[in-house]
Write an enzyme that holds these catalytic residues in place. Structure first.
Site, PDB file in Angstrom:
ATOM      1  N   ASN A 127       0.834  -1.213   0.000  1.00 35.24           N
ATOM      2  CA  ASN A 127       0.000   0.000   0.000  1.00 35.24           C
ATOM      3  C   ASN A 127       0.872   1.268   0.000  1.00 35.24           C
ATOM      4  O   ASN A 127       0.345   2.376   0.049  1.00 35.24           O
ATOM      5  CB  ASN A 127      -0.996   0.004   1.167  1.00 35.24           C
ATOM      6  CG  ASN A 127      -0.328   0.110   2.517  1.00 35.24           C
ATOM      7  OD1 ASN A 127       0.901   0.251   2.602  1.00 35.24           O
ATOM      8  ND2 ASN A 127      -1.108   0.058   3.583  1.00 35.24           N
TER       9      ASN A 127
ATOM     10  N   TYR B 119       4.303  -3.544  19.281  1.00 37.30           N
ATOM     11  CA  TYR B 119       4.936  -4.019  18.040  1.00 37.30           C
ATOM     12  C   TYR B 119       5.328  -5.489  18.186  1.00 37.30           C
ATOM     13  O   TYR B 119       4.945  -6.344  17.372  1.00 37.30           O
ATOM     14  CB  TYR B 119       6.154  -3.150  17.694  1.00 37.30           C
ATOM     15  CG  TYR B 119       7.006  -3.747  16.599  1.00 37.30           C
ATOM     16  CD1 TYR B 119       6.484  -3.952  15.324  1.00 37.30           C
ATOM     17  CD2 TYR B 119       8.316  -4.149  16.847  1.00 37.30           C
ATOM     18  CE1 TYR B 119       7.251  -4.531  14.321  1.00 37.30           C
ATOM     19  CE2 TYR B 119       9.087  -4.724  15.857  1.00 37.30           C
ATOM     20  CZ  TYR B 119       8.548  -4.923  14.591  1.00 37.30           C
ATOM     21  OH  TYR B 119       9.304  -5.498  13.609  1.00 37.30           O
TER      22      TYR B 119
ATOM     23  N   ASN C  16      14.284   6.365  13.333  1.00 38.94           N
ATOM     24  CA  ASN C  16      14.231   5.803  14.686  1.00 38.94           C
ATOM     25  C   ASN C  16      15.453   4.965  14.974  1.00 38.94           C
ATOM     26  O   ASN C  16      15.845   4.799  16.116  1.00 38.94           O
ATOM     27  CB  ASN C  16      13.042   4.828  14.809  1.00 38.94           C
ATOM     28  CG  ASN C  16      11.721   5.546  14.756  1.00 38.94           C
ATOM     29  OD1 ASN C  16      11.542   6.535  15.447  1.00 38.94           O
ATOM     30  ND2 ASN C  16      10.798   5.046  13.940  1.00 38.94           N
TER      31      ASN C  16
HETATM   32  C1  WQD Z   1      19.990  -0.054  18.100  1.00 44.15           C
HETATM   33  C2  WQD Z   1      20.875   0.451  19.239  1.00 44.15           C
HETATM   34  C3  WQD Z   1      19.760   2.003  20.680  1.00 44.15           C
HETATM   35  C4  WQD Z   1      19.293   5.155  17.682  1.00 44.15           C
HETATM   36  C5  WQD Z   1      14.363  -1.818  16.493  1.00 44.15           C
HETATM   37  C6  WQD Z   1      13.139  -2.680  16.599  1.00 44.15           C
HETATM   38  C7  WQD Z   1      13.415  -3.999  15.944  1.00 44.15           C
HETATM   39  C8  WQD Z   1      13.822  -3.804  14.533  1.00 44.15           C
HETATM   40  C9  WQD Z   1      14.942  -2.863  14.402  1.00 44.15           C
HETATM   41  C10 WQD Z   1      12.162  -3.647  12.791  1.00 44.15           C
HETATM   42  C11 WQD Z   1      20.152   0.535  20.571  1.00 44.15           C
HETATM   43  C12 WQD Z   1      20.912   2.670  19.954  1.00 44.15           C
HETATM   44  C13 WQD Z   1      19.617   3.980  18.325  1.00 44.15           C
HETATM   45  C14 WQD Z   1      19.957   6.364  18.063  1.00 44.15           C
HETATM   46  C15 WQD Z   1      21.223   5.104  19.687  1.00 44.15           C
HETATM   47  N1  WQD Z   1      12.684  -3.291  13.852  1.00 44.15           N
HETATM   48  N2  WQD Z   1      20.563   3.946  19.308  1.00 44.15           N
HETATM   49  N3  WQD Z   1      20.895   6.290  19.067  1.00 44.15           N
HETATM   50  O1  WQD Z   1      15.872  -0.789  19.000  1.00 44.15           O
HETATM   51  O2  WQD Z   1      17.447  -2.731  18.495  1.00 44.15           O
HETATM   52  O3  WQD Z   1      15.413  -2.473  17.160  1.00 44.15           O
HETATM   53  O4  WQD Z   1      14.674  -1.679  15.131  1.00 44.15           O
HETATM   54  O5  WQD Z   1      11.697  -3.182  11.962  1.00 44.15           O
HETATM   55  O6  WQD Z   1      12.297  -4.793  16.005  1.00 44.15           O
HETATM   56  O7  WQD Z   1      12.841  -2.850  17.946  1.00 44.15           O
HETATM   57  O8  WQD Z   1      17.244  -0.854  16.829  1.00 44.15           O
HETATM   58  O9  WQD Z   1      18.569   0.738  15.524  1.00 44.15           O
HETATM   59  O10 WQD Z   1      16.710   1.609  17.022  1.00 44.15           O
HETATM   60  O11 WQD Z   1      18.795   0.696  18.052  1.00 44.15           O
HETATM   61  O12 WQD Z   1      22.069   5.078  20.591  1.00 44.15           O
HETATM   62  O13 WQD Z   1      19.679   7.445  17.530  1.00 44.15           O
HETATM   63  O14 WQD Z   1      21.278   1.783  18.928  1.00 44.15           O
HETATM   64  O15 WQD Z   1      19.656   2.468  21.998  1.00 44.15           O
HETATM   65  O16 WQD Z   1      21.083   0.191  21.566  1.00 44.15           O
HETATM   66  P1  WQD Z   1      16.494  -1.679  18.020  1.00 44.15           P
HETATM   67  P2  WQD Z   1      17.796   0.623  16.797  1.00 44.15           P
END
Ligand code: WQD
Length: 346
Positions: free
Chosen positions: A33, A154, A202
């Site tokens: 979509n 999620y 994110n």
């Molecule tokens: C990784 C590490 C953060 C951003 C999420 C979802 C997962 C998958 C991937 C799917 C952590 C740190 C991050 C920043 C930081 N999703 N960080 N500064 O949270 O392991 O997984 O995304 O689609 O299901 O939960 O991945 O890349 O957000 O974080 O320090 O600006 O990097 O704290 O330790 P995460 P992430």
């Protein structure tokens, strides 16, 4: 070779998987979509592979559309034999703010898809699940038998679909695989397709590549007092092309099985890396300095996620082959050639 329906095929993991599946000789019908993806990705998938795919814009929660896709394929003499189901919402914080939407899209959408598949005698499915179903574990590495503890909507919706699939497999007529992704990063080495988050990213990796591209000024490292060697969070990052290859291995495995099957498989390298490992790895691979500051922890983050990758090797014959340097080089090739992702692209 099979006729495969790919839901969410224009997204980050979906588009890279389409490349590998087309190269493996499968015929693809993509349903997307485009709520968080671009049709340009599919155009480029076709350019990269020299093969065409069929694409339909639409939503999984539209039963008449699903009915038509399956019926038209059958009428054309090429029934859909299997589905790889990527479509869904994936932002953790958004899922906490709007859980109903996550249950509707992720669970309701999957339910509608499975019902249509069943009605059309198509009972072979690979599902995009996530390592966040494990929540905060005490024991590592995480194996597929480690108890799950999904702590946000999620992860809860992904776990709910896994459970739906297990129940279906128990009826003895389905072949299903839930693939639990760890942290996919990087891009196709051509730099033509890659991750294109809407707004402020994110996730760590696109944030870093956008700093390198000058779209963000510095990284905020979320906490440096975790119980890890350098105090920053550890994740199991894997190259998206490795992940794409795992989908080809999984669908081939299911299609070759004469018996009903229910598989749950972790997809990771087995080697966790800290936030600072990734920052320094990126700097080394690209020669670009990534400025950062340490800020407080992000709510909901766990200290560590690291896969046991043995089952994927034993059952699917799949292993992650690419290094952190490959992930950084390829991710940067994509971001530097497409600083605004697919927007303004043709
Ligand atoms: C990784 C590490 C953060 C951003 C999420 C979802 C997962 C998958 C991937 C799917 C952590 C740190 C991050 C920043 C930081 N999703 N960080 N500064 O949270 O392991 O997984 O995304 O689609 O299901 O939960 O991945 O890349 O957000 O974080 O320090 O600006 O990097 O704290 O330790 P995460 P992430």
């Amino acid at each position: 070779m099979a006729h495969v329906l790919i839901t969410g095929g224009a997204g980050f993991i979906g588009s890279h998987s389409c490349v590998v599946l087309l190269e493996n000789g499968h015929d693809l019908l993509v349903l997307d979509n485009f709520s968080n993806s671009s049709p340009v990705a599919l155009k480029r998938v076709q350019e990269l592979t020299g093969r065409s795919l069929e694409c339909v814009k639409g939503d999984l929660r539209d039963p008449a559309l699903l009915q038509k896709l399956f019926a038209d394929a059958k009428a054309a003499g090429a029934p859909i034999e299997a589905v790889i189901h990527f479509a869904g919402l994936k932002a953790v914080a958004e899922s906490v703010a709007d859980p109903l939407r996550y249950w509707d899209v992720n669970v309701g959408g999957s339910c509608a898809l499975l019902a249509s598949m069943d009605a059309h005698d198509c009972r072979t499915l690979v599902f995009s699940s996530t390592s966040t179903v494990y929540g905060e574990s005490e024991t590592f590495p995480l194996t597929e038998t480690t108890p799950t503890n999904p702590i946000h909507p999620y992860a809860q919706t992904k776990r709910a679909v896994e459970q739906m699939l297990t129940a279906l497999a128990q009826t003895g007529t389905w072949r299903v695989a839930s693939l639990r992704y760890f942290n996919p990063v990087g891009a196709h080495p051509s730099g033509r397709i890659g991750e294109d988050p809407l707004g402020i990213p994110n996730n760590l990796f696109p944030f870093i590549t956008q700093i390198a591209a000058g779209r963000m000024d510095k990284l905020r490292v979320f906490g440096n007092e975790y119980p890890t060697p350098d105090g920053t969070g550890i994740r199991d990052y894997l190259h998206v092309m490795d992940l794409a290859e795992a989908h080809a291995a999984a669908i081939n495995h299911l299609l070759q099985s004469d018996a009903p099957l229910s598989l749950t498989v972790n997809l990771g390298t087995g080697k966790g890396l800290s936030v600072l490992d990734v920052v320094h790895g990126f700097e080394k691979a690209t020669g670009i300095t990534i400025p950062y500051e340490v800020v407080k922890r992000r709510p909901g983050d766990v200290p560590k996620l690291e896969a046991c990758p043995k089952k994927a090797a034993n059952v699917l014959g799949w292993r992650a082959k690419r290094s952190l340097a490959d992930m950084c080089r390829d991710g940067w090739a994509w971001q530097s050639a497409n600083p605004h992702g697919y927007r303004k692209a043709s």
